[in-house]
Design an enzyme around this catalytic site. Structure first.
Site, PDB file in Angstrom:
ATOM      1  N   SER A 150       0.909  -1.284  -0.030  1.00 41.23           N
ATOM      2  CA  SER A 150      -0.198   0.081   0.186  1.00 41.23           C
ATOM      3  C   SER A 150       0.851   1.308  -0.034  1.00 41.23           C
ATOM      4  O   SER A 150       2.163   1.223   0.288  1.00 41.23           O
ATOM      5  CB  SER A 150      -0.902   0.085   1.339  1.00 41.23           C
ATOM      6  OG  SER A 150      -1.393   1.260   1.460  1.00 41.23           O
ATOM      7  N   TYR A 163      -3.144   0.074   9.959  1.00 41.13           N
ATOM      8  CA  TYR A 163      -3.078  -0.421   8.659  1.00 41.13           C
ATOM      9  C   TYR A 163      -1.647  -0.096   8.204  1.00 41.13           C
ATOM     10  O   TYR A 163      -1.288  -0.902   7.748  1.00 41.13           O
ATOM     11  CB  TYR A 163      -4.311   0.206   7.910  1.00 41.13           C
ATOM     12  CG  TYR A 163      -4.342   0.203   6.304  1.00 41.13           C
ATOM     13  CD1 TYR A 163      -3.661   0.639   5.563  1.00 41.13           C
ATOM     14  CD2 TYR A 163      -4.976  -1.150   6.094  1.00 41.13           C
ATOM     15  CE1 TYR A 163      -3.681   0.376   4.091  1.00 41.13           C
ATOM     16  CE2 TYR A 163      -5.058  -1.435   4.696  1.00 41.13           C
ATOM     17  CZ  TYR A 163      -4.356  -0.548   3.569  1.00 41.13           C
ATOM     18  OH  TYR A 163      -4.384  -0.967   2.198  1.00 41.13           O
TER      19      TYR A 163
HETATM   20  P1  NAP Z   1     -11.968  -4.862  -0.364  1.00 38.75           P
HETATM   21  O1  NAP Z   1     -12.642  -4.358  -1.252  1.00 38.75           O
HETATM   22  O2  NAP Z   1     -12.303  -4.349   1.174  1.00 38.75           O
HETATM   23  O3  NAP Z   1     -11.694  -6.476  -0.393  1.00 38.75           O
HETATM   24  C1  NAP Z   1     -10.848  -7.366   0.606  1.00 38.75           C
HETATM   25  C2  NAP Z   1     -11.144  -8.747   0.416  1.00 38.75           C
HETATM   26  O4  NAP Z   1     -10.362  -9.406   1.401  1.00 38.75           O
HETATM   27  C3  NAP Z   1     -12.640  -9.061   0.511  1.00 38.75           C
HETATM   28  O5  NAP Z   1     -12.915  -9.969  -0.540  1.00 38.75           O
HETATM   29  C4  NAP Z   1     -12.811  -9.788   2.067  1.00 38.75           C
HETATM   30  O6  NAP Z   1     -13.870 -10.583   2.006  1.00 38.75           O
HETATM   31  C5  NAP Z   1     -11.559 -10.269   1.976  1.00 38.75           C
HETATM   32  N1  NAP Z   1     -10.994 -10.665   3.417  1.00 38.75           N
HETATM   33  C6  NAP Z   1     -11.058  -9.685   4.375  1.00 38.75           C
HETATM   34  N2  NAP Z   1     -10.597 -10.195   5.586  1.00 38.75           N
HETATM   35  C7  NAP Z   1     -10.334 -11.722   5.273  1.00 38.75           C
HETATM   36  C8  NAP Z   1      -9.862 -12.821   5.833  1.00 38.75           C
HETATM   37  N3  NAP Z   1      -9.727 -12.723   7.216  1.00 38.75           N
HETATM   38  N4  NAP Z   1      -9.813 -14.028   5.270  1.00 38.75           N
HETATM   39  C9  NAP Z   1     -10.155 -13.918   3.995  1.00 38.75           C
HETATM   40  N5  NAP Z   1     -10.683 -13.049   3.326  1.00 38.75           N
HETATM   41  C10 NAP Z   1     -10.559 -11.775   3.665  1.00 38.75           C
HETATM   42  O7  NAP Z   1     -10.381  -4.408  -0.648  1.00 38.75           O
HETATM   43  P2  NAP Z   1      -9.573  -4.079  -1.827  1.00 38.75           P
HETATM   44  O8  NAP Z   1      -9.579  -2.474  -1.945  1.00 38.75           O
HETATM   45  O9  NAP Z   1     -10.062  -5.076  -3.025  1.00 38.75           O
HETATM   46  O10 NAP Z   1      -8.003  -4.260  -1.406  1.00 38.75           O
HETATM   47  C11 NAP Z   1      -7.470  -5.451  -1.519  1.00 38.75           C
HETATM   48  C12 NAP Z   1      -6.315  -5.619  -1.036  1.00 38.75           C
HETATM   49  O11 NAP Z   1      -5.677  -4.479  -1.359  1.00 38.75           O
HETATM   50  C13 NAP Z   1      -6.201  -5.299   0.681  1.00 38.75           C
HETATM   51  O12 NAP Z   1      -4.894  -5.786   1.204  1.00 38.75           O
HETATM   52  C14 NAP Z   1      -5.876  -3.671   0.766  1.00 38.75           C
HETATM   53  O13 NAP Z   1      -5.299  -3.568   2.017  1.00 38.75           O
HETATM   54  C15 NAP Z   1      -5.104  -3.472  -0.391  1.00 38.75           C
HETATM   55  N6  NAP Z   1      -5.021  -2.182  -0.901  1.00 38.75           N
HETATM   56  C16 NAP Z   1      -6.431  -1.377  -1.434  1.00 38.75           C
HETATM   57  C17 NAP Z   1      -6.284  -0.302  -1.973  1.00 38.75           C
HETATM   58  C18 NAP Z   1      -7.253   0.661  -2.371  1.00 38.75           C
HETATM   59  O14 NAP Z   1      -7.002   1.575  -2.541  1.00 38.75           O
HETATM   60  N7  NAP Z   1      -8.542  -0.223  -2.595  1.00 38.75           N
HETATM   61  C19 NAP Z   1      -4.842   0.415  -2.077  1.00 38.75           C
HETATM   62  C20 NAP Z   1      -3.504  -0.448  -1.607  1.00 38.75           C
HETATM   63  C21 NAP Z   1      -3.650  -1.612  -1.057  1.00 38.75           C
HETATM   64  P3  NAP Z   1     -15.220 -10.011   2.777  1.00 38.75           P
HETATM   65  O15 NAP Z   1     -15.971  -9.296   1.702  1.00 38.75           O
HETATM   66  O16 NAP Z   1     -16.031 -11.246   2.970  1.00 38.75           O
HETATM   67  O17 NAP Z   1     -14.982  -9.076   3.887  1.00 38.75           O
HETATM   68  C1  GCO Z   2      -6.938   4.990   3.241  1.00 33.10           C
HETATM   69  C2  GCO Z   2      -7.064   4.481   2.119  1.00 33.10           C
HETATM   70  C3  GCO Z   2      -5.612   3.686   1.794  1.00 33.10           C
HETATM   71  C4  GCO Z   2      -5.816   2.872   0.582  1.00 33.10           C
HETATM   72  C5  GCO Z   2      -4.544   2.285   0.286  1.00 33.10           C
HETATM   73  C6  GCO Z   2      -3.484   3.394  -0.286  1.00 33.10           C
HETATM   74  O1  GCO Z   2      -7.740   5.127   4.074  1.00 33.10           O
HETATM   75  O2  GCO Z   2      -6.025   5.895   3.231  1.00 33.10           O
HETATM   76  O3  GCO Z   2      -7.653   3.330   2.344  1.00 33.10           O
HETATM   77  O4  GCO Z   2      -5.126   3.127   2.674  1.00 33.10           O
HETATM   78  O5  GCO Z   2      -6.422   1.699   1.070  1.00 33.10           O
HETATM   79  O6  GCO Z   2      -3.856   1.489   0.956  1.00 33.10           O
HETATM   80  O7  GCO Z   2      -2.510   2.674  -0.931  1.00 33.10           O
END
Ligand code: NAP
Ligand code: GCO
Length: 270
Positions: A150, A163
Site C-alpha cells: 500500500s 493499517y
Molecule cells: P476490499 O474491497 O475490502 O476486499 C477485501 C477482500 O478481502 C474481501 O473479499 C474480503 O472478504 C477479504 N477478506 C477480508 N478479511 C479476510 C480474511 N480474514 N480472510 C479471507 N479474506 C478476507 O479491498 P480491496 O480494495 O480490493 O483491497 C484488496 C487488498 O488491496 C487489501 O489488502 C488492501 O489493503 C489492499 N489495497 C487496497 C487499496 C485501495 O485503494 N483499494 C490500495 C492499496 C492496497 P469479505 O468481503 O468477506 O470481507
Molecule cells: C486510506 C485508504 C488507503 C488505501 C491504500 C492506499 O484510508 O488511506 O484506504 O489506505 O486503501 O492502502 O495505498
C-alpha cells in the site's frame, strides 16, 4: 534476436491462489492471471462471499475454484492447501496475499482489539498463507509470492495507524521471504497500489450532501500526477509480470502502481 519471447509472460500450466478475491483488487488480479493462462483458486471468509465470487468468475468465463478459509486461521489455511492439492493435483505455483481490511480510527480512539484485527488479517494472514504454500513451491523448485502492500507501506496518515503498521510490516515480510527462499528459486515481491476505486475506499469517494466531491477524493486527485483514482485494471499487468517468468530476477521489490503519488509533492491549490 536475444531469445526473448512473450511466452515469458505466460502462466499456462500454473496454479494461482489469490486470497480474498471475490471482488475488488483480488478479483481483478485473479482474472488477469487467468487470462495469462493460470488456473485460479481463491478463498473468502464466508460461504456467501465465496459463492458470490464463484458466480462472478463464471460470468467472466473463468473456471475458478472457491474455498472458505479465514487467512488468520492457520488450521483453515492448512486445510485450504490440502483441498487445493486434491482439486488441482498440485500445490500453488503463485500466491497473491490480497485479503485485507482497514479501520479508519484515530489512534487514541482505536481499541487494542481493533489494532489486533487489522494486523492479524493484513500482516499475520500473509505470514500464515505464505508459510503454507512455501513447502510446495520449494519441492517444485519455483514459486511466486505477491503481497499486496500500500501507499501506507511508505507513508502515514491520520486514522490508519494499524493499517500502516501492518502494510509497512508486509513490505519487510516481502523482503524477508525473498532473503530466506530466493535460493530455492522463490521470488517474493509486492504490489503497492495507490488509491484504487474499490469498496474499501468507497467511503473516501462519497459525494457530499451538496453534490460536491468528498474532500479526500479532491485531495487524492491533487496528489496524483495522473489526476485520477486508480482502477483495479491498472494492477493487472503488473500482477501478471510479477507472477511470470519475465520477473525471475526481480525479488524483494515493491512495485508501486500509484499513478506517481510517491514521486509528487502535490498540485498547488488554485
Ligand atoms: P476490499 O474491497 O475490502 O476486499 C477485501 C477482500 O478481502 C474481501 O473479499 C474480503 O472478504 C477479504 N477478506 C477480508 N478479511 C479476510 C480474511 N480474514 N480472510 C479471507 N479474506 C478476507 O479491498 P480491496 O480494495 O480490493 O483491497 C484488496 C487488498 O488491496 C487489501 O489488502 C488492501 O489493503 C489492499 N489495497 C487496497 C487499496 C485501495 O485503494 N483499494 C490500495 C492499496 C492496497 P469479505 O468481503 O468477506 O470481507
Ligand atoms: C486510506 C485508504 C488507503 C488505501 C491504500 C492506499 O484510508 O488511506 O484506504 O489506505 O486503501 O492502502 O495505498
Amino acid at each position: 534476436m536475444t531469445g526473448f519471447s512473450m511466452d515469458n509472460f505466460s502462466l499456462k500450466g500454473k496454479v494461482a491462489l489469490v486470497t480474498g478475491a471475490s471482488y475488488g483488487i483480488g478479483f481483478a488480479i485473479a482474472s488477469a492471471l487467468a487470462a495469462a493462462g493460470a488456473e485460479i483458486a481463491f478463498n473468502e471468509i464466508s460461504q456467501t462471499a465465496m459463492n458470490k465470487g464463484l458466480a462472478s468468475y463464471r460470468e467472466a468465463g473463468i473456471d475458478a475454484h472457491g474455498y472458505v478459509a479465514d487467512v488468520t486461521d492457520e488450521q483453515a489455511v492448512n486445510d485450504l492447501l490440502l483441498d487445493i492439492e486434491k482439486d488441482f493435483d498440485t500445490t500453488p505455483d503463485i500466491l497473491v496475499n490480497n485479503a485485507g481490511i482497514i479501520k479508519r480510527i484515530p489512534m487514541l480512539e482505536m481499541s487494542v482489539a481493533d489494532w489486533r484485527q487489522v494486523v492479524d488479517i493484513d500482516l499475520t494472514g500473509p505470514f500464515i498463507v505464505s508459510k503454507a504454500v512455501l513447502p510446495g513451491m520449494i519441492r517444485k523448485g519455483h514459486g511466486k509470492i505477491i503481497n499486496i502492500c500500500s501507499m501506507m507501506s511508505e507513508l502515514g496518515r491520520e486514522t490508519v495507524s494499524a493499517y500502516a503498521a501492518a502494510k509497512g510490516g508486509l513490505k519487510m515480510l516481502t523482503r524477508n521471504i525473498c532473503s530466506e527462499y530466493g535460493e530455492a528459486n522463490i521470488q517474493c515481491n509486492a504490489i503497492g497500489p495507490g488509491y484504487i476505486a474499490t469498496p474499501q475506499t468507497a467511503p473516501l469517494r462519497e459525494r457530499q450532501a451538496d453534490g460536491s466531491r468528498h474532500p479526500f477524493d479532491q485531495f487524492i486527485i491533487a496528489k496524483t500526477p495522473a489526476a485520477r483514482w486508480g482502477t483495479t485494471a491498472d494492477l493487472q499487468g503488473p500482477a501478471v509480470f510479477l507472477a511470470s517468468d519475465a520477473s525471475n530476477f526481480v525479488n524483494g521489490h515493491v512495485l508501486y502502481v500509484d499513478g506517481g503519488i510517491l514521486a509528487y509533492i502535490g498540485k498547488q491549490p488554485a
